[in-house]
Design a protein around this motif. Structure first.
Motif, mmCIF file in Angstrom:
data_model
loop_
_atom_site.group_PDB
_atom_site.id
_atom_site.type_symbol
_atom_site.label_atom_id
_atom_site.label_comp_id
_atom_site.label_asym_id
_atom_site.label_seq_id
_atom_site.Cartn_x
_atom_site.Cartn_y
_atom_site.Cartn_z
ATOM 1 N N ALA A 22 0.821 -1.212 0.000
ATOM 2 C CA ALA A 22 0.000 0.000 0.000
ATOM 3 C C ALA A 22 0.856 1.265 0.000
ATOM 4 O O ALA A 22 0.439 2.303 -0.527
ATOM 5 N N SER A 23 2.069 1.176 0.534
ATOM 6 C CA SER A 23 2.932 2.361 0.586
ATOM 7 C C SER A 23 3.547 2.676 -0.776
ATOM 8 O O SER A 23 4.050 3.774 -0.984
ATOM 9 N N ARG A 24 3.519 1.723 -1.681
ATOM 10 C CA ARG A 24 4.156 1.813 -3.006
ATOM 11 C C ARG A 24 5.640 2.166 -2.886
ATOM 12 O O ARG A 24 6.215 2.842 -3.734
ATOM 13 N N ARG A 25 6.239 1.661 -1.831
ATOM 14 C CA ARG A 25 7.685 1.866 -1.630
ATOM 15 C C ARG A 25 8.495 1.080 -2.648
ATOM 16 O O ARG A 25 9.471 1.577 -3.214
ATOM 17 N N TRP A 26 8.090 -0.164 -2.869
ATOM 18 C CA TRP A 26 8.883 -1.040 -3.730
ATOM 19 C C TRP A 26 8.693 -0.719 -5.216
ATOM 20 O O TRP A 26 9.633 -0.840 -6.004
ATOM 21 N N TRP A 27 7.510 -0.350 -5.610
ATOM 22 C CA TRP A 27 7.202 -0.033 -7.013
ATOM 23 C C TRP A 27 6.452 1.300 -7.016
ATOM 24 O O TRP A 27 5.241 1.349 -6.979
ATOM 25 N N PRO A 28 7.192 2.406 -7.037
ATOM 26 C CA PRO A 28 6.578 3.723 -6.850
ATOM 27 C C PRO A 28 5.623 4.095 -7.979
ATOM 28 O O PRO A 28 5.712 3.564 -9.089
ATOM 29 N N THR A 29 4.727 5.029 -7.688
ATOM 30 C CA THR A 29 3.769 5.484 -8.694
ATOM 31 C C THR A 29 4.248 6.734 -9.424
ATOM 32 O O THR A 29 3.802 6.998 -10.542
ATOM 33 N N GLU A 30 5.125 7.519 -8.810
ATOM 34 C CA GLU A 30 5.634 8.733 -9.442
ATOM 35 C C GLU A 30 6.433 8.337 -10.683
ATOM 36 O O GLU A 30 7.307 7.463 -10.606
ATOM 37 N N PRO A 31 6.166 8.947 -11.842
ATOM 38 C CA PRO A 31 6.752 8.458 -13.102
ATOM 39 C C PRO A 31 8.274 8.386 -13.119
ATOM 40 O O PRO A 31 8.848 7.396 -13.582
ATOM 41 N N LEU A 32 8.963 9.424 -12.641
ATOM 42 C CA LEU A 32 10.419 9.398 -12.683
ATOM 43 C C LEU A 32 10.973 8.321 -11.762
ATOM 44 O O LEU A 32 11.892 7.576 -12.139
ATOM 45 N N ALA A 33 10.425 8.217 -10.559
ATOM 46 C CA ALA A 33 10.882 7.185 -9.628
ATOM 47 C C ALA A 33 10.646 5.797 -10.219
ATOM 48 O O ALA A 33 11.501 4.908 -10.126
ATOM 49 N N GLN A 34 9.486 5.593 -10.833
ATOM 50 C CA GLN A 34 9.198 4.301 -11.448
ATOM 51 C C GLN A 34 10.165 4.013 -12.589
ATOM 52 O O GLN A 34 10.626 2.877 -12.759
ATOM 53 N N ALA A 35 10.479 5.037 -13.371
ATOM 54 C CA ALA A 35 11.428 4.859 -14.475
ATOM 55 C C ALA A 35 12.815 4.492 -13.961
ATOM 56 O O ALA A 35 13.521 3.670 -14.570
ATOM 57 N N GLN A 36 13.228 5.099 -12.843
ATOM 58 C CA GLN A 36 14.542 4.789 -12.278
ATOM 59 C C GLN A 36 14.603 3.337 -11.796
ATOM 60 O O GLN A 36 15.647 2.689 -11.900
ATOM 61 N N VAL A 37 13.494 2.830 -11.284
ATOM 62 C CA VAL A 37 13.439 1.419 -10.898
ATOM 63 C C VAL A 37 13.415 0.538 -12.143
ATOM 64 O O VAL A 37 14.117 -0.471 -12.226
ATOM 65 N N GLN A 38 12.626 0.943 -13.138
ATOM 66 C CA GLN A 38 12.465 0.130 -14.352
ATOM 67 C C GLN A 38 13.783 -0.100 -15.070
ATOM 68 O O GLN A 38 14.013 -1.173 -15.616
ATOM 69 N N ARG A 39 14.666 0.870 -15.084
ATOM 70 C CA ARG A 39 15.918 0.668 -15.820
ATOM 71 C C ARG A 39 16.756 -0.443 -15.205
ATOM 72 O O ARG A 39 17.515 -1.117 -15.898
ATOM 73 N N TRP A 40 16.602 -0.663 -13.884
ATOM 74 C CA TRP A 40 17.322 -1.777 -13.260
ATOM 75 C C TRP A 40 16.609 -3.102 -13.488
ATOM 76 O O TRP A 40 17.240 -4.153 -13.533
ATOM 77 N N LEU A 41 15.292 -3.076 -13.660
ATOM 78 C CA LEU A 41 14.596 -4.295 -14.068
ATOM 79 C C LEU A 41 15.068 -4.701 -15.465
ATOM 80 O O LEU A 41 15.218 -5.892 -15.759
ATOM 81 N N SER A 42 15.306 -3.709 -16.317
ATOM 82 C CA SER A 42 15.839 -3.992 -17.647
ATOM 83 C C SER A 42 17.244 -4.572 -17.563
ATOM 84 O O SER A 42 17.607 -5.493 -18.304
#
Length: 212
Positions: free
Chosen positions: A85-105
């Motif tokens: 519920a906190s969205r700590r692990w997978w944030p909703t803010e676009p830039l933060a989510q993009a920064q996480v996504q590049r490491w998933l890539s």
């Protein structure tokens, strides 16, 4: 999770880093689940019953009620988006989510085609058709430089980026890829291992090290 919900189930294999990635996410979120061991050496993942769950014939596969989902990164995104519920692990803010996504890539790219392949070649006696050791070295040098002055890969706290990159990095020595020259990576691994709910993966025998 409601008491009347069926238990989450995970089709896995104890030595698979991809499976451990999903298992680790479940544990970090405090989600009870039941794991089914798929006999990869005997080809159970290539049988029609399993292919009906994942057409690519790969573990892990997650079952959550009527939902059935394959791919470790996809599973982690689903779990974090659904149960955190906190969205700590997978944030909703676009830039933060993009920064996480590049490491998933990166986890699906150089981590999978470098440390993961080298480890699998040794553990399961598979031939190496290219030079994944060079891919691994470039990745680790990039990570080492990136971790200067920071504790986590994407944001100022642990995210899916760290979950996705952890297992095959931590178990790289099983393929003979030593981490001695990467103190920041080793410190980052220790921080991941100190997270509440962390669970490790079964370690296989390490290869002999060449004499200095």
């Amino acid at each position: 999770m409601a008491n009347d919900r069926p238990l989450i189930e995970l089709d896995g294999f104890r030595l698979s880093g991809h499976v451990h990635r999903a298992r680790l996410m479940l544990s970090l979120l405090g989600l009870p689940f039941k794991e089914h061991e798929i006999d990869l050496p005997k080809g159970e993942h290539k049988q029609p019953e399993f292919l009906a769950r994942n057409v690519f014939g790969q573990v892990p596969v997650l079952r959550d009620g009527e939902l059935q989902l394959a791919d470790s990164n996809a599973i982690c995104v689903y779990l974090a988006g659904t149960y955190d519920a906190s969205r700590r692990w997978w944030p909703t803010e676009p830039l933060a989510q993009a920064q996480v996504q590049r490491w998933l890539s990166a986890a699906a790219g150089p981590l999978a085609f470098g440390p993961s392949i080298v480890r699998a070649a040794r553990l399961f006696k598979r031939p190496l058709e290219a030079s994944p050791s060079a891919v691994a070295e470039r990745l680790f040098k990039t990570m080492e430089a990136h971790l200067e002055g920071r504790d986590w890969l994407a944001l100022d706290h642990a995210t899916l980026a760290d979950v996705a990159m952890y297992t095959y990095t931590a178990h790289a020595p099983e393929g003979g890829l030593w981490l001695d020259d990467y103190p920041r990576i080793r410190a980052w691994l220790a921080r991941v291992e100190a997270l509440p709910g962390f669970v490790g993966m079964t370690r296989s025998a390490l290869p002999e090290r060449a004499a200095a």
